[in-house]
Design an enzyme around this catalytic site. Structure first.
Site, PDB file in Angstrom:
ATOM      1  N   LYS A 197       0.858  -1.193   0.000  1.00 36.03           N
ATOM      2  CA  LYS A 197       0.000   0.000   0.000  1.00 36.03           C
ATOM      3  C   LYS A 197       0.888   1.235   0.000  1.00 36.03           C
ATOM      4  O   LYS A 197       1.775   1.362   0.845  1.00 36.03           O
ATOM      5  CB  LYS A 197      -0.890   0.027   1.246  1.00 36.03           C
ATOM      6  CG  LYS A 197      -2.151  -0.772   1.123  1.00 36.03           C
ATOM      7  CD  LYS A 197      -3.078  -0.379   2.268  1.00 36.03           C
ATOM      8  CE  LYS A 197      -4.308  -1.253   2.289  1.00 36.03           C
ATOM      9  NZ  LYS A 197      -5.182  -0.884   3.428  1.00 36.03           N
ATOM     10  N   GLU A 253       1.403  -0.973  16.528  1.00 39.22           N
ATOM     11  CA  GLU A 253       1.019  -1.849  15.404  1.00 39.22           C
ATOM     12  C   GLU A 253       1.330  -3.314  15.740  1.00 39.22           C
ATOM     13  O   GLU A 253       0.674  -4.222  15.230  1.00 39.22           O
ATOM     14  CB  GLU A 253       1.729  -1.430  14.099  1.00 39.22           C
ATOM     15  CG  GLU A 253       1.434   0.005  13.639  1.00 39.22           C
ATOM     16  CD  GLU A 253       0.122   0.185  12.861  1.00 39.22           C
ATOM     17  OE1 GLU A 253      -0.767  -0.691  12.939  1.00 39.22           O
ATOM     18  OE2 GLU A 253      -0.006   1.216  12.159  1.00 39.22           O
ATOM     19  N   LYS A 276       1.613 -10.199   8.864  1.00 37.21           N
ATOM     20  CA  LYS A 276       1.198  -9.313   7.788  1.00 37.21           C
ATOM     21  C   LYS A 276       1.389  -9.978   6.427  1.00 37.21           C
ATOM     22  O   LYS A 276       0.542  -9.865   5.542  1.00 37.21           O
ATOM     23  CB  LYS A 276       1.935  -7.969   7.849  1.00 37.21           C
ATOM     24  CG  LYS A 276       1.391  -7.024   6.784  1.00 37.21           C
ATOM     25  CD  LYS A 276       1.375  -5.582   7.142  1.00 37.21           C
ATOM     26  CE  LYS A 276       0.703  -4.790   6.019  1.00 37.21           C
ATOM     27  NZ  LYS A 276       0.899  -3.359   6.123  1.00 37.21           N
ATOM     28  N   GLU A 282      -7.081  -6.049  -0.736  1.00 36.52           N
ATOM     29  CA  GLU A 282      -8.142  -5.738   0.222  1.00 36.52           C
ATOM     30  C   GLU A 282      -9.515  -5.751  -0.426  1.00 36.52           C
ATOM     31  O   GLU A 282     -10.257  -4.780  -0.382  1.00 36.52           O
ATOM     32  CB  GLU A 282      -7.878  -4.367   0.883  1.00 36.52           C
ATOM     33  CG  GLU A 282      -8.681  -4.155   2.154  1.00 36.52           C
ATOM     34  CD  GLU A 282      -8.228  -2.931   2.935  1.00 36.52           C
ATOM     35  OE1 GLU A 282      -7.015  -2.784   3.147  1.00 36.52           O
ATOM     36  OE2 GLU A 282      -9.088  -2.140   3.321  1.00 36.52           O
ATOM     37  N   ARG A 298      -7.851  -8.862   4.516  1.00 36.87           N
ATOM     38  CA  ARG A 298      -6.860  -7.811   4.733  1.00 36.87           C
ATOM     39  C   ARG A 298      -7.431  -6.631   5.520  1.00 36.87           C
ATOM     40  O   ARG A 298      -6.697  -5.932   6.220  1.00 36.87           O
ATOM     41  CB  ARG A 298      -6.290  -7.330   3.383  1.00 36.87           C
ATOM     42  CG  ARG A 298      -5.177  -6.314   3.570  1.00 36.87           C
ATOM     43  CD  ARG A 298      -4.344  -6.041   2.338  1.00 36.87           C
ATOM     44  NE  ARG A 298      -3.321  -5.045   2.674  1.00 36.87           N
ATOM     45  CZ  ARG A 298      -2.297  -4.725   1.926  1.00 36.87           C
ATOM     46  NH1 ARG A 298      -2.133  -5.314   0.768  1.00 36.87           N
ATOM     47  NH2 ARG A 298      -1.428  -3.827   2.330  1.00 36.87           N
ATOM     48  N   ASN A 319      -6.924  -3.128   9.524  1.00 31.62           N
ATOM     49  CA  ASN A 319      -7.363  -1.766   9.846  1.00 31.62           C
ATOM     50  C   ASN A 319      -7.922  -1.649  11.262  1.00 31.62           C
ATOM     51  O   ASN A 319      -8.492  -0.616  11.624  1.00 31.62           O
ATOM     52  CB  ASN A 319      -8.422  -1.296   8.843  1.00 31.62           C
ATOM     53  CG  ASN A 319      -7.874  -1.220   7.437  1.00 31.62           C
ATOM     54  OD1 ASN A 319      -6.696  -0.919   7.253  1.00 31.62           O
ATOM     55  ND2 ASN A 319      -8.688  -1.510   6.445  1.00 31.62           N
ATOM     56  N   HIS A 350      -7.953   1.619  13.137  1.00 30.58           N
ATOM     57  CA  HIS A 350      -7.596   2.679  12.196  1.00 30.58           C
ATOM     58  C   HIS A 350      -8.764   3.557  11.769  1.00 30.58           C
ATOM     59  O   HIS A 350      -8.546   4.657  11.278  1.00 30.58           O
ATOM     60  CB  HIS A 350      -6.914   2.084  10.953  1.00 30.58           C
ATOM     61  CG  HIS A 350      -5.490   1.691  11.203  1.00 30.58           C
ATOM     62  ND1 HIS A 350      -5.131   0.748  12.142  1.00 30.58           N
ATOM     63  CD2 HIS A 350      -4.329   2.126  10.658  1.00 30.58           C
ATOM     64  CE1 HIS A 350      -3.818   0.616  12.150  1.00 30.58           C
ATOM     65  NE2 HIS A 350      -3.294   1.441  11.260  1.00 30.58           N
ATOM     66  N   HIS A 383      -7.403   7.020  12.302  1.00 31.95           N
ATOM     67  CA  HIS A 383      -7.127   7.988  11.232  1.00 31.95           C
ATOM     68  C   HIS A 383      -7.808   9.324  11.486  1.00 31.95           C
ATOM     69  O   HIS A 383      -7.245  10.386  11.221  1.00 31.95           O
ATOM     70  CB  HIS A 383      -7.568   7.437   9.876  1.00 31.95           C
ATOM     71  CG  HIS A 383      -6.542   6.551   9.230  1.00 31.95           C
ATOM     72  ND1 HIS A 383      -6.849   5.687   8.209  1.00 31.95           N
ATOM     73  CD2 HIS A 383      -5.218   6.405   9.458  1.00 31.95           C
ATOM     74  CE1 HIS A 383      -5.755   5.037   7.841  1.00 31.95           C
ATOM     75  NE2 HIS A 383      -4.743   5.453   8.586  1.00 31.95           N
ATOM     76  N   HIS A 400       1.358   8.194  14.256  1.00 32.77           N
ATOM     77  CA  HIS A 400       0.396   7.236  13.699  1.00 32.77           C
ATOM     78  C   HIS A 400       0.042   6.159  14.725  1.00 32.77           C
ATOM     79  O   HIS A 400      -1.129   5.879  14.973  1.00 32.77           O
ATOM     80  CB  HIS A 400       0.964   6.619  12.416  1.00 32.77           C
ATOM     81  CG  HIS A 400       0.067   5.598  11.798  1.00 32.77           C
ATOM     82  ND1 HIS A 400      -1.099   5.931  11.136  1.00 32.77           N
ATOM     83  CD2 HIS A 400       0.128   4.248  11.791  1.00 32.77           C
ATOM     84  CE1 HIS A 400      -1.700   4.822  10.732  1.00 32.77           C
ATOM     85  NE2 HIS A 400      -0.975   3.778  11.108  1.00 32.77           N
TER      86      HIS A 400
END
Ligand SMILES: NC(=O)c1ccc[n+]([C@@H]2O[C@H](COP(=O)([O-])OP(=O)(O)OC[C@H]3O[C@@H](n4cnc5c(N)ncnc54)[C@H](O)[C@@H]3O)[C@@H](O)[C@H]2O)c1
Ligand SMILES: [Zn+2]
Length: 370
Positions: free
Chosen positions: A148, A190, A232, A242, A248, A252, A255, A259, A273
């Site tokens: 990504k 993460e 991952k 995704e 996948r 998220n 997120h 985000h 982040h």
């Protein structure tokens, strides 16, 4: 030095690639040896100011020793460099140095350099090779793997991007020694995410060794990078783009709200982040418990772990109607609902469609109770 494979079995040419996890001194020489045969049409070296200062010279020297003359482009640190303006600057610099279609771009840095470099490589001359050399924990455990790429728009994060798998991911774990405590913690968020959605064993390892992780214990970090990349790589191999069915989307977790918090924070006191993801995971735990679909004890287990890792846990202080209004512009929105990831028990996750209004109601109700 360990090697994991990301197996991409779609139609067309085989784009499978290796993730190298190198924790021994002299990693830059082994990296340069891998880069040289992939850069027949020239080499771009994208980095940011801090990484250029701390790690640029030894990497450049190793590349030169292999006969390469990298076109170095250094962007300012931080999320602000993930912009279309910077894309033009980087691409123009590569064009001026005469890179051709057989060229490679080496992205040496954190997730910002990786996302920007991956995006530039995917569009420069309609696509050149990108090699990811992640230097933050966050990029080693997450951002560098999976293809990504993207940059931000004023409306939100990662709203312009592509899928562009790297030819190689080379994680020099020794580079993490110079990372700030705040960026180390951000990467650990993460890792918590990977444990929560896919591996109770990884989550429990963090619970046992949170203080060592926070202190940057090199052997533990190596293990965390390896376990995270394995998770991952498996998820990405099953669902490269995704599409929903392959799972996948589960990456998220934390997120959707994360985000929104991250974007809202940029103007005044930017959250890293991973810090935003930590708060987003707490929000997701609360939503899951309230919907009766998620693990009801998750928030109670997640909050102390995140706190011990040096991450923010004061979710209510960060939530506001203005922040939650941003959830609606998230690009994963479909049919007026967002795909919301829940952990049903630690190590296992599911995706459920959720209306932004419902999300807002649950989260702000939680706030008012306190
Ligand atoms: N593509 C993906 O799948 C994916 C996944 C997760 C996150 N991301 C993106 O990654 C970005 C965040 O990445 P990040 O946390 O690495 O941020 P970052 O790239 O901004 O790096 C954080 C800071 O650490 C510094 N730094 C980098 N390596 C260092 C080192 N070895 N020693 C000392 N300092 C070092 C950088 O200069 C920067 O100031 C976000 O934009 C996020 O959206 C992408
Ligand atoms: Zn993330």
């Amino acid at each position: 030095v360990r090697r994991l494979e990301v197996r991409l079995s779609a139609v067309g040419p085989d784009r499978s690639y290796s993730i190298v996890i190198d924790a021994a001194p002299g990693a830059e020489e082994r990296l340069a040896a891998e880069v040289a045969p992939r850069a027949a049409g020239g080499l771009g070296l994208l980095t940011d100011e801090t990484v250029a200062r701390l790690h640029g010279p030894r990497v450049e020297q190793a590349l030169r020793a292999r006969g390469l003359d990298p076109a170095r482009v250094t962007v300012p640190d931080g999320e602000g460099s993930k912009s279309l303006r910077t894309v033009e600057t980087v691409a123009e610099a590569l064009a001026q140095r005469g890179l051709d279609r057989r060229a490679a771009l080496l992205a040496l840095g954190g997730g910002v350099v990786g996302d920007l470099g991956g995006f530039v490589a995917s569009v420069f001359l309609r696509g050149v090779t990108v090699i990811q050399a992640p230097t933050t924990l966050l990029a080693q455990v997450d951002a560098s793997v999976g293809g990504k790429t993207g940059v931000n728009l004023p409306s939100g994060k990662n709203l312009v991007g592509t899928f562009h798998q790297p030819a190689l991911v080379y994680a020099d774990v020794t580079a993490l020694a110079t990372l700030s405590p705040r960026d180390l913690a951000s990467g650990l968020a993460e890792v918590v995410k990977h444990g929560a959605i896919a591996s109770a064993e990884l989550f429990e390892l963090l619970e046992r060794r949170a203080e060592a992780a926070r202190a940057g214990d090199p052997e533990l970090l190596e293990e965390l990078v390896e376990r995270s990349c394995a998770i991952k790589a498996a998820v990405v191999a099953a669902d490269e783009r995704e599409t929903g069915a392959g799972g996948r989307e589960r990456l998220n977790f934390g997120h959707t709200v994360g985000h929104a918090l991250e974007t809202a924070s940029l103007a005044a006191a930017p959250l890293r982040h991973g810090e935003a993801v930590a708060l987003g995971m707490l929000a997701a735990a609360r939503v899951g418990a309230r919907l009766g679909l998620g693990d009801a004890t998750l928030e109670a287990r997640l909050a102390p772990l995140l706190g011990r890792l040096g991450l923010p846990v004061d979710l209510d202080a960060h939530l506001s109607p203005a922040v939650l209004a941003r959830v609606g512009v998230d690009k994963k929105r479909a049919g007026g609902r967002v795909s919301f990831v829940l952990v049903d028990r630690i190590g296992s996750s599911l995706v459920t469609p959720l209306a932004p209004a419902e999300l807002e109601q649950i989260l702000l109700a939680g706030k008012n109770r306190c």
